[in-house]
Structure formats: structure tokens, C-alpha cells
Design an enzyme around this catalytic site. Structure first.
Site, PDB file in Angstrom:
ATOM      1  N   HIS A 104       0.872  -1.197   0.000  1.00  0.00           N
ATOM      2  CA  HIS A 104       0.000   0.000   0.000  1.00  0.00           C
ATOM      3  C   HIS A 104       0.896   1.229   0.000  1.00  0.00           C
ATOM      4  CE1 HIS A 104      -3.155   2.718   1.063  1.00  0.00           C
ATOM      5  NE2 HIS A 104      -3.157   2.559   2.372  1.00  0.00           N
TER       6      HIS A 104
ATOM      7  N   GLU B  47       0.162   4.344   0.984  1.00  0.00           N
ATOM      8  CA  GLU B  47      -0.051   5.418   1.971  1.00  0.00           C
ATOM      9  C   GLU B  47       1.198   5.530   2.863  1.00  0.00           C
ATOM     10  OE1 GLU B  47      -3.827   5.226   3.994  1.00  0.00           O
ATOM     11  OE2 GLU B  47      -3.700   7.351   4.533  1.00  0.00           O
TER      12      GLU B  47
ATOM     13  N   HIS C 207      -8.161   0.065   1.518  1.00  0.00           N
ATOM     14  CA  HIS C 207      -9.096   1.153   1.352  1.00  0.00           C
ATOM     15  C   HIS C 207      -8.640   2.177   0.321  1.00  0.00           C
ATOM     16  CE1 HIS C 207      -6.914   4.342   3.902  1.00  0.00           C
ATOM     17  NE2 HIS C 207      -6.124   3.289   3.842  1.00  0.00           N
TER      18      HIS C 207
ATOM     19  N   ASP D  41      -3.877  -2.811   5.617  1.00  0.00           N
ATOM     20  CA  ASP D  41      -4.830  -2.118   6.494  1.00  0.00           C
ATOM     21  C   ASP D  41      -6.039  -2.991   6.887  1.00  0.00           C
ATOM     22  OD1 ASP D  41      -3.502   0.337   6.767  1.00  0.00           O
ATOM     23  OD2 ASP D  41      -4.341   1.117   4.907  1.00  0.00           O
TER      24      ASP D  41
ATOM     25  N   TYR E  60     -11.988   1.159  13.700  1.00  0.00           N
ATOM     26  CA  TYR E  60     -11.205   1.206  12.452  1.00  0.00           C
ATOM     27  C   TYR E  60     -12.108   0.871  11.259  1.00  0.00           C
ATOM     28  CZ  TYR E  60      -7.083   0.542   9.488  1.00  0.00           C
ATOM     29  OH  TYR E  60      -6.135   0.661   8.514  1.00  0.00           O
TER      30      TYR E  60
HETATM   31 FE1  FEO Z   1      -4.033   3.177   4.345  1.00  0.00          FE
HETATM   32 FE2  FEO Z   1      -2.422   2.265   7.200  1.00  0.00          FE
HETATM   33  O1  FEO Z   1      -2.672   3.184   5.596  1.00  0.00           O
END
Ligand code: FEO
Length: 395
Positions: free
Chosen positions: A79, A81, A147, A166, A194
């Protein structure tokens, strides 16, 4: 310090005790968090994800204490991010030729954030495999919009570990690393918070992805997410719980959310709560002033609810900005299968209830007609309308 997860798989992440917010200030952190990265040392050495940007140099220094970085054969970026890719810049400065396995969207995301640095990307799709020696391999599973568009999971055969990134994570600092060692109440609380605040908008995709993963028939002994506890005791429990959450989840709960100027709207809020208790003693009631309560915690209670009742007085032909902002976030989370009602005091023009009803409809709620609209302070006549409003919500 690396910590063993199973056989030749170790945790090399960062336990973030001091983190207070996430996604800017959009997600409150009450019990710390972690950025979980993993080191696989089979015939090939593989690093799965890194940690958040501010800790990137410590991450690389710590990793150097465990292995010669040049021994890393593959980096997996599940991911893009920055809480998982943030240390890539420091790491790749040391090993610029090392291949990075990720989705096509992740290339865009990583180059978008860090610039085109000539990294050696290897784009993968669902079902692609990477041999890592000792008869084991990694299998990639795209997790589009779970996500982010670039999200993916990596499954390791032999040890049967799903590195889910995630998905299935929690913002919760679990120093003991594993779900069976964690405080079970906090683990559930943080997992549902979450899900509500990060994954609920994508519930349709969660349901499909779970079907797909289960359909792949991969034995799963450990689910190792990128935040919080690693699920080694009954790992499928969190998959089953996600399937339940993804199916328009609700409990027998009603949440009252409001803000007030001079306490008239507060009086109505508590009178509604009292009437719910009277008409339906089994229904759990929660009451929050949204200007004071933590919005992520309140949204988690909304997620659990079958109905919500939202109140604001009229101010400047509209509603309080605290409630307006709260409803904007409510809309983003795309809750399904929930009723809603509106209430509020007014002194002059009195538009708040109508505006609330429209906004709640727009946020996907089934809005009941019954409402409480009180001129200045709620009168006995106003309060007498509450039983009908509650009846329509619990029906
Ligand atoms: Fe979508 Fe933990 O970053």
C-alpha cells in the site's frame, strides 16, 4: 529489534505509543497504534512494507542491526499510503536496485508522493506469485479500494500467513503483538472503530473480497495486518466479523447526537433517550453532544445503531456548524439500513429540523416524518410528540 512471528518471519515495525491522530486530525487515536512491517528470511530475504515517514531513519538503522540491507532480495509495498511507505525513501537510498513489488496503482501513488526516483518497480496482479525459496512463495491479492485503489495483500505459502495491510487492522498499540495477548475489549473496540471510520464506505467491496479470498481456498494460520494486533489465535474470527460488519450491520441500539445553544435542544435529546428506555428497555441508548464528543467514537456508535436521532437548534437560518460538519462526516461513511429522526429548538425562523431531515436523507438514512421542533424551550406539548417519534424508530 526484530520479533519472531513464525519460523523465519519477523515483525520489524514501529509501535507508536504517542500517536494521537491519524489522517491528519481526522481519526482519533486513544490507545496508541503501530505500523507493522515484516521481514521474511527464507532462501530469499523479503521486506513487507515499511513504516511512517517521521520514523524512517530509525527504521533503516534498526533494520541494519538485524540484517545487511544488501541481502534484501525483494521489497513488497502492499500500500502506498505514507504510514507504510514512508521509510521507502531512506531504505531505497541504500539499496536502489532492489525490486519493489506492488500494484500498478501503487506505482502511481508512490511516484506521486515521493517523485520519480527510478525505483525498480515490479507490477503485480491478483494471483501473481513470487518464489522465495525453501519451497515457499508469495501470492499477491489486489485489494482495490480496501481502502485505497493501490491496496493489496500478500499471502505466504508454507507458513500460511496473510499480510493483509490495512484490512483487519486496528489503531491500537499491542506491544505483545498478538491478538491472544491483547486486551480483548480494546481489541474489539479498536477493530470496530477502524472498520467504521476507514472501511465502512467500502463495505460492498469488503463483502466481495472476503468471498474471493475464502474462495481461493488458501489455508490461513495467521493474519498479519499493518496496524495493531496480529491475528494468530483463530485468525478467521476477524474475517467472519468483517463479513458481519459489511452486511449493513446494526445492533439493537439508538444513538442521539446533537448540539445546543442554550440547552433547549439538550432537554429534547435526553427526553428522547428516556422515552427509548421506556418503550424499549432492551435497546441500548447513547447520547452525545457532537461538539464535545470524539467524532470517530460517536460514528462507531452510529455504526452499531439501528437508528439515530439528530438535533440542532436553528441558527442563522441553518444548523449549528458542529452538527453540519458531523453530518458531512456521517455521509462520507455511507451507513446503510438505519433510520433517523430530527429535532431542535428555534426562536425565529426555525429551519433546522427540515435541514437536518434533508441532510440525513442525503446521507443515506431512512428519515421518519416524526420530529420535535420546539419554539424557544420545549413545552409539554412538544415533549408529548416524543413517544410517536420513538415508536417510529423502534418499529
Ligand atoms: Fe491506508 Fe495504514 O494506511
Amino acid at each position: 529489534m526484530k520479533r519472531q512471528i513464525k519460523n523465519n518471519v519477523s515483525w520489524v515495525g514501529y509501535i507508536d505509543w504517542e500517536l494521537e491522530t491519524f489522517h491528519g486530525d481526522d481519526y482519533s487515536i486513544m490507545n496508541g497504534s503501530s505500523q507493522n512491517a515484516y521481514l521474511v528470511e527464507e532462501g530469499k530475504t523479503v521486506l513487507i512494507d515499511t513504516i511512517w515517514t517521521p520514523h524512517r531513519f530509525d527504521f533503516v538503522e534498526n533494520l541494519k542491526k538485524e540484517i545487511d540491507l544488501k541481502k534484501i532480495d525483494y521489497v513488497i509495498a502492499n500500500h502506498g499510503e505514507c504510514d507504510h511507505s514512508g521509510a521507502l525513501t531512506a531504505l531505497m537510498a541504500e539499496i536502489p536496485e532492489t525490486p519493489i513489488y506492488c500494484t500498478a496503482q501503487a506505482v502511481k501513488s508512490l511516484e506521486g508522493q515521493y517523485g520519480k526516483r527510478g525505483w525498480n518497480f515490479h507490477v503485480v496482479k491478483t494471483g501473481d506469485e513470487l518464489e522465495i525459496g525453501n519451497g515457499k512463495k508469495l501470492v499477491f491479492v489486489e485489494m482495490k479500494m480496501l481502502h485505497w485503489p493501490d491496496s493489496m495483500a500478500t499471502y505466504m505459502t508454507g507458513d500460511n500467513i496473510l499480510f493483509s495491510n490495512d484490512a483487519f487492522g486496528q489503531h491500537y498499540a499491542v506491544d505483545e503483538l498478538f491478538n491472544d495477548k491483547a486486551d480483548q475489549c480494546l481489541l474489539y473496540k479498536e477493530a470496530i472503530k477502524y472498520y467504521t471510520n476507514i472501511l465502512n464506505p467500502f463495505s460492498n467491496l469488503v463483502a466481495k473480497k472476503i468471498e474471493e479470498i475464502v474462495g481461493m481456498g488458501l489455508p490461513i494460520n495467521i493474519i498479519a495486518p499493518s496496524h495493531g494486533a496480529i491475528w494468530r489465535e483463530r485468525p478467521m474470527q476477524i474475517v467472519e466479523t468483517y463479513a458481519k460488519w459489511a452486511a449493513a450491520y446494526q445492533e439493537n441500539q439508538i444513538t442521539v447526537a446533537y448540539d445546543t445553544m442554550w440547552e433547549g435542544t439538550t432537554q429534547i435529546a435526553h427526553a428522547i433517550a428516556e422515552e427509548i428506555r421506556r418503550q424499549s428497555p432492551e435497546t441500548v441508548v447513547k447520547v452525545f453532544n457532537v461538539a464535545k464528543a470524539d467524532k470517530n467514537e460517536v460514528m462507531t456508535e452510529v455504526f452499531k445503531s439501528k437508528a439515530i436521532v439528530v438535533g440542532s437548534p436553528t441558527v442563522s437560518n441553518s444548523i449549528l456548524s458542529s452538527v453540519a460538519g458531523w453530518i458531512e462526516f456521517l455521509k462520507q461513511l455511507k451507513f446503510k439500513n438505519k433510520k433517523a429522526a430530527a429535532f431542535g429548538c428555534y426562536g425565529w425562523s426555525g429551519e433546522s429540523v427540515k435541514i437536518l431531515q434533508e441532510k440525513l436523507k442525503d446521507a443515506g438514512f431512512e428519515v421518519v416524518e416524526e420530529n420535535i421542533r420546539a419554539f424557544w424551550k420545549p413545552t409539554e406539548e412538544d415533549m408529548a410528540k416524543i413517544p410517536a417519534l420513538v415508536k417510529s424508530l423502534i418499529a
